[in-house]
Scaffold this active site. Structure first.
Site, PDB file in Angstrom:
ATOM      1  N   PRO A 136       0.815  -1.211   0.000  1.00 41.70           N
ATOM      2  CA  PRO A 136       0.000   0.000   0.000  1.00 41.70           C
ATOM      3  C   PRO A 136       0.849   1.262   0.000  1.00 41.70           C
ATOM      4  CG  PRO A 136      -0.041  -1.063   2.149  1.00 41.70           C
ATOM      5  CD  PRO A 136       0.614  -2.016   1.202  1.00 41.70           C
ATOM      6  N   ARG A 144      12.057  -1.769  -9.409  1.00 43.07           N
ATOM      7  CA  ARG A 144      10.602  -1.882  -9.359  1.00 43.07           C
ATOM      8  C   ARG A 144      10.047  -1.846 -10.781  1.00 43.07           C
ATOM      9  NH1 ARG A 144       8.498  -0.091  -4.527  1.00 43.07           N
ATOM     10  NH2 ARG A 144       6.561  -1.082  -5.234  1.00 43.07           N
TER      11      ARG A 144
END
EC number: 3.2.2.-
Length: 263
Positions: free
Chosen positions: A2, A253
């Site tokens: 999150p 990422r």
């Protein structure tokens, strides 16, 4: 994992459950926090603040509970008297007459005085939170151009919580798509119009995600109710120019972008 909008939404849910209500029972798993159980019983939760992925639960006696979920921590809200069905390890329980908030699995939990709050190592390192309504685009622009950040590529900078707290990967790719830039750019190389656009997008995109409830869908995709332009849309057509959205890896990422209109 999150990001800021989801953390703030979780804090909103906790506040809605217990803010302003006397605590009827307080329990902590860790021995160093046990002395605070009696000190907090009868007190009120006055507000729950987010600083990136950390939550600060402020009490009416001036103490603040610092908690960072890291990878596995999770808060839950239940009705008083309800027995939760979970295999997670309980760390914190704050109970009122009608609601209980529970923190499971987290290990980074501290009780802070007002003075300790001002000198806490994590809170000293982390930048201003993108969901703090007091933060302005002008202040963001000043941070972008500061000696500390102006030479950093956006691929890494927009994941660095010391720059702005609450940013993460889906926000990184959506912000850069919004302003038509790639992750290789640096603030020092942008013109005034680009700097202004980026300074606004760094606040507008996270706040848009938050106001669209910053929640996860049934497949646990965080931010799924926020309409993605490029995130997880590789192979699809870019809605701005019709180019094909691509996927690569930047700063370890997944990174999504349109090579046709992001330059």
């Amino acid at each position: 994992m999150p990001e800021g909008p989801e953390i703030r939404r979780a804090a909103d849910n906790l506040e809605a459950a217990i803010k302003g209500k006397p605590l009827t029972d307080v329990w902590f798993a860790f021995a160093q926090l046990k002395p605070y159980e009696s000190q907090l019983t009868g007190q009120l939760v006055t507000r729950i603040e987010t600083r990136g992925k950390a939550l600060l639960t402020h009490f009416s006696n001036g103490l603040t509970l610092y908690s960072h979920n890291q990878l596995y921590g999770v808060w839950r809200v239940i009705d008083t008297g309800e027995i939760p069905q979970t295999t997670r390890i309980l760390r914190v329980r704050l109970q009122t007459a009608d609601k209980i908030i529970l923190l499971y699995s987290a290990s980074d939990i501290e009780m802070l005085t007002a003075e300790q709050l001002m000198t806490h190592p994590f809170l000293q390192r982390v930048g201003p939170d993108v969901l703090d309504a007091r933060l302005t685009p002008e202040e963001v622009k000043a941070r972008l151009l500061s000696p500390r950040f102006r030479n950093r590529q956006f691929s890494g900078l927009l994941l660095d919580q010391s720059f702005l707290a609450g940013l993460g990967n889906y926000l990184r790719v959506e912000i850069l798509w919004q302003v038509g830039l790639t992750g290789q750019h640096k603030a020092k190389d942008l013109n005034e119009a680009q700097l202004n656009a980026l300074s606004h997008a760094l606040l507008d995109i996270p706040r848009l995600s938050y106001t669209t409830r910053g929640q996860a869908d049934e497949n646990k995709h965080h931010g799924a109710l926020f309409r993605f332009k490029v995130f997880h849309r590789d192979g699809e057509a870019c809605e701005r120019c019709g180019g094909i959205i691509e996927k690569t890896t930047l700063s370890s990422r997944p990174f999504y972008w349109c090579a046709h209109c992001q330059k």
